[in-house]
Design a protein around this motif. Structure first.
Motif, PDB file in Angstrom:
ATOM      1  N   CYS A 185      -7.518  13.590  44.836  1.00  0.00           N
ATOM      2  CA  CYS A 185      -7.840  12.205  44.485  1.00  0.00           C
ATOM      3  C   CYS A 185      -8.006  11.434  45.782  1.00  0.00           C
ATOM      4  O   CYS A 185      -7.164  11.535  46.684  1.00  0.00           O
TER       5      CYS A 185
ATOM      6  N   VAL B  96      -7.734   8.336  46.362  1.00  0.00           N
ATOM      7  CA  VAL B  96      -6.771   7.254  46.555  1.00  0.00           C
ATOM      8  C   VAL B  96      -5.434   7.817  47.055  1.00  0.00           C
ATOM      9  O   VAL B  96      -4.812   7.262  47.960  1.00  0.00           O
TER      10      VAL B  96
ATOM     11  N   PRO C 236      -2.616  12.993  36.747  1.00  0.00           N
ATOM     12  CA  PRO C 236      -2.639  11.575  36.347  1.00  0.00           C
ATOM     13  C   PRO C 236      -2.828  11.382  34.837  1.00  0.00           C
ATOM     14  O   PRO C 236      -2.405  10.367  34.287  1.00  0.00           O
TER      15      PRO C 236
ATOM     16  N   TYR D 153       2.456   1.030  35.861  1.00  0.00           N
ATOM     17  CA  TYR D 153       1.063   1.464  35.666  1.00  0.00           C
ATOM     18  C   TYR D 153       0.945   2.978  35.563  1.00  0.00           C
ATOM     19  O   TYR D 153      -0.155   3.493  35.306  1.00  0.00           O
ATOM     20  N   HIS D 154       2.054   3.697  35.845  1.00  0.00           N
ATOM     21  CA  HIS D 154       2.087   5.176  35.797  1.00  0.00           C
ATOM     22  C   HIS D 154       1.069   5.789  36.744  1.00  0.00           C
ATOM     23  O   HIS D 154       0.631   6.923  36.545  1.00  0.00           O
ATOM     24  N   SER D 155       0.644   5.034  37.737  1.00  0.00           N
ATOM     25  CA  SER D 155      -0.468   5.495  38.577  1.00  0.00           C
ATOM     26  C   SER D 155       0.036   6.218  39.822  1.00  0.00           C
ATOM     27  O   SER D 155       1.184   6.039  40.250  1.00  0.00           O
ATOM     28  N   VAL D 156      -0.832   7.035  40.360  1.00  0.00           N
ATOM     29  CA  VAL D 156      -0.583   7.646  41.668  1.00  0.00           C
ATOM     30  C   VAL D 156      -1.683   7.149  42.603  1.00  0.00           C
ATOM     31  O   VAL D 156      -2.801   6.886  42.159  1.00  0.00           O
ATOM     32  N   PRO D 157      -1.342   6.966  43.884  1.00  0.00           N
ATOM     33  CA  PRO D 157      -0.094   7.294  44.549  1.00  0.00           C
ATOM     34  C   PRO D 157       1.025   6.296  44.232  1.00  0.00           C
ATOM     35  O   PRO D 157       0.778   5.099  44.091  1.00  0.00           O
TER      36      PRO D 157
ATOM     37  N   ALA E  17      -0.049   1.237  44.274  1.00  0.00           N
ATOM     38  CA  ALA E  17      -1.311   0.674  44.769  1.00  0.00           C
ATOM     39  C   ALA E  17      -1.456   1.118  46.227  1.00  0.00           C
ATOM     40  O   ALA E  17      -0.633   0.774  47.090  1.00  0.00           O
ATOM     41  N   ALA E  18      -2.513   1.887  46.480  1.00  0.00           N
ATOM     42  CA  ALA E  18      -2.675   2.526  47.793  1.00  0.00           C
ATOM     43  C   ALA E  18      -2.671   1.521  48.938  1.00  0.00           C
ATOM     44  O   ALA E  18      -2.142   1.802  50.015  1.00  0.00           O
TER      45      ALA E  18
ATOM     46  N   GLN F 192     -14.752   8.297  41.279  1.00  0.00           N
ATOM     47  CA  GLN F 192     -14.010   8.682  40.070  1.00  0.00           C
ATOM     48  C   GLN F 192     -14.951   8.952  38.892  1.00  0.00           C
ATOM     49  O   GLN F 192     -14.697   9.833  38.074  1.00  0.00           O
TER      50      GLN F 192
HETATM   51  N1  LIG Z   1      -5.320   0.854  42.101  1.00  0.00           N
HETATM   52  C1  LIG Z   1      -4.577   2.101  42.149  1.00  0.00           C
HETATM   53  C2  LIG Z   1      -5.486   3.144  41.555  1.00  0.00           C
HETATM   54  C3  LIG Z   1      -5.181   4.568  41.904  1.00  0.00           C
HETATM   55  C4  LIG Z   1      -5.827   5.502  40.916  1.00  0.00           C
HETATM   56  O1  LIG Z   1      -6.971   5.303  40.473  1.00  0.00           O
HETATM   57  N2  LIG Z   1      -5.075   6.533  40.564  1.00  0.00           N
HETATM   58  C5  LIG Z   1      -5.452   7.421  39.499  1.00  0.00           C
HETATM   59  C6  LIG Z   1      -5.427   8.855  39.966  1.00  0.00           C
HETATM   60  S1  LIG Z   1      -6.650   9.180  41.152  1.00  0.00           S
HETATM   61  C7  LIG Z   1      -4.400   7.306  38.409  1.00  0.00           C
HETATM   62  O2  LIG Z   1      -3.215   7.275  38.688  1.00  0.00           O
HETATM   63  N3  LIG Z   1      -4.841   7.231  37.155  1.00  0.00           N
HETATM   64  C8  LIG Z   1      -3.951   7.167  36.060  1.00  0.00           C
HETATM   65  C9  LIG Z   1      -3.579   5.767  35.700  1.00  0.00           C
HETATM   66  O3  LIG Z   1      -3.945   4.818  36.425  1.00  0.00           O
HETATM   67  O4  LIG Z   1      -2.900   5.627  34.672  1.00  0.00           O
HETATM   68  C10 LIG Z   1      -4.150   2.383  43.578  1.00  0.00           C
HETATM   69  O5  LIG Z   1      -4.721   1.806  44.516  1.00  0.00           O
HETATM   70  O6  LIG Z   1      -3.205   3.132  43.788  1.00  0.00           O
END
Ligand SMILES: N[C@@H](CCC(=O)N[C@@H](CS)C(=O)NCC(=O)O)C(=O)O
Length: 211
Positions: free
Chosen positions: A19, A21, A43, A56-60, A71-72, A115
């Motif tokens: 990924c 990000v 993800p 947000y359950h997001s990575v990183p 948020a990166a 993406q």
């Molecule tokens: N705005 C976030 C976006 C990062 C992002 O798009 N992560 C994706 C994986 S590449 C993700 O975690 N997607 C799942 C989700 O957001 O629930 C950042 O800067 O960290």
């Protein structure tokens, strides 16, 4: 924050295996020579501890003892301040603002196309390829202007851009000959030993590292 049983190290990064990000943050960590524990995440199926830590359950997602950051951009700036050597931002406010704006544009305008190519349907991927190529070509003068992006030294902006340049062949984005300065720019970063350390096995397989 309740300590998760999975988090053993002071510094832990929840990261996808491929990924742009997440790669951005791994490159910052590698450039700083910081050791950390990497928790690989799919993800689409975030683990319970990530769900507990990040709304947000997001990575990183970075965990530094009691601090949880996501948020990166937030994670990268924190790492640059927490581990000041080598600095990955210039000191003067004007250059800093320019780089921050470039990173914002990249997040908003470039990353969604990457993406879409990786995760979208065929029409979305084709449109993403076309638009990403146009955006790169429009930025060509900026790649030619200095050794690194808008800066004589490697910066947080390069940590955000290099993961995209690295993936261009795998994404099926072919640039014309006149865009060679973009590839040359990428090579300057890929040759940095930190770059190799930033890559997951999946990302290493995307193309050959330069000699
Ligand atoms: N705005 C976030 C976006 C990062 C992002 O798009 N992560 C994706 C994986 S590449 C993700 O975690 N997607 C799942 C989700 O957001 O629930 C950042 O800067 O960290």
């Amino acid at each position: 924050m309740a300590a998760s049983p999975r988090i053993r190290n002071a510094l832990t990064l929840f990261s996808s295996r491929d990924c742009v990000v997440c790669h951005r943050v791994r490159l910052v960590l590698a450039a700083k020579g910081v050791t950390y524990e990497l928790v690989p995440v799919d993800p689409g199926n975030p683990p319970e501890d990530l769900v507990d830590l990040n709304p947000y359950h997001s990575v990183p997602t970075l965990v530094d003892r009691d601090l949880v950051l996501y948020a990166a951009s937030v994670v990268s700036e924190y790492l640059d301040e927490r581990y000041p050597h080598p600095p990955l931002m210039p000191v003067d406010p004007l250059s800093r603002a320019r780089l921050r704006l470039a990173m914002l544009r990249l997040e908003h305008d470039w990353v969604p196309h990457v993406q879409a190519i990786q995760h979208g349907n065929k029409a979305q991927a084709d449109a993403g390829r076309k638009r990403l190529k146009e955006l790169l070509l429009a930025a060509l003068p900026l790649f030619k202007a200095s050794k690194f992006f808008l800066n004589p030294e490697m910066s947080l902006a390069d940590c955000a851009i290099a993961p995209i340049i690295w993936r261009l062949p795998a994404l099926g984005v072919q640039l014309p000959k006149e865009a060679k300065p973009i590839e040359d720019y990428g090579m300057r970063i890929f040759r940095n030993p930190a770059y190799l350390r930033s890559l997951t096995p999946e990302e290493k397989a995307l193309r050959e590292l330069p000699q």
